[in-house]
Design an enzyme around this catalytic site. Sequence first.
Site, PDB file in Angstrom:
ATOM      1  CE1 TYR A 233     -42.224  -3.200  70.522  1.00  0.00           C
ATOM      2  CE2 TYR A 233     -40.405  -4.352  71.575  1.00  0.00           C
ATOM      3  CZ  TYR A 233     -41.221  -4.149  70.482  1.00  0.00           C
ATOM      4  OH  TYR A 233     -41.043  -4.897  69.338  1.00  0.00           O
TER       5      TYR A 233
ATOM      6  CB  THR B 193     -49.730  -1.965  59.096  1.00  0.00           C
ATOM      7  OG1 THR B 193     -49.326  -2.818  60.168  1.00  0.00           O
ATOM      8  CG2 THR B 193     -51.192  -2.224  58.733  1.00  0.00           C
TER       9      THR B 193
END
Length: 266
Positions: free
Chosen positions: A155, A13
């Site tokens: 993150y 991905t």
Amino acid sequence: MDLQLNGRRALVTGSSAGLGEAIATTLAAEGAAVVVHGRDEGRAAAVASAIRAAGGRADIAIGDLATDAGADAVAAAALSGGPIDILVNNAGGYDHLSWADATPEVWARTYEVNVIAGVRMIQRLVPEMRRRGWGRVIQIGGGLGIQPMSAHPQYNATLAARHNLAVSLARELVGSGVTSNVVSPGAIMVDAVRALLADIGPGRGWGESPEEIEAAAAAEWVPNDVGRFGRPEEIAGAVAYLAGPHAAYVSGAMLRVDGGTIRSVH
């Protein structure tokens, strides 16, 4: 060493550029048939064409993994060429934000893109791996999930979640022939990082040339034992190892490829 990837199919991905592109290219060079994924069909097709031009096998799958519909489309496209043996959950992103600027909405969106998107692909592809008795699931994590900094906290937290879910999945897959592991990069010199360093380096007194800036940034910003940033192909090599039968005895592990950035014995 022959990594014995011939006859395997891999979905990477977020492989239309950067680190994902390097992973897809390396797996193809080792004999795997790869599915290049992205949201931009032109960019994904360009990577697949380059792989085929080099003698590899590549298809594309287009879709936004942050939505169920997008994940369905990607899974259908990936499976249209045959079963997926190797899933590399690399897609993700982040914004350079402080705690003050990272709103709850940003946290939620980052978690959707960096964590739930990978879960969607696991749930769509791993049951068939399990039924067939062989598979590899590899999360691309990062050192900030273990040793976070104050910047972009949303993150950092998603990387920790990727690491955690990989171990949980490994426990779920005991005895199935399917493994789940993490490759944890340090700072990697992808195009976006190169552009960022060129932008901020001179103002921070890191020099003018790319070589000077990289050396200074590696010493001051992301200190490590090697004294430089990693290269995408170095991460791709670790993924390729975990993707093959030589890594059959590796389960729930985190393979750090960070030049020694993380100061830990674990």
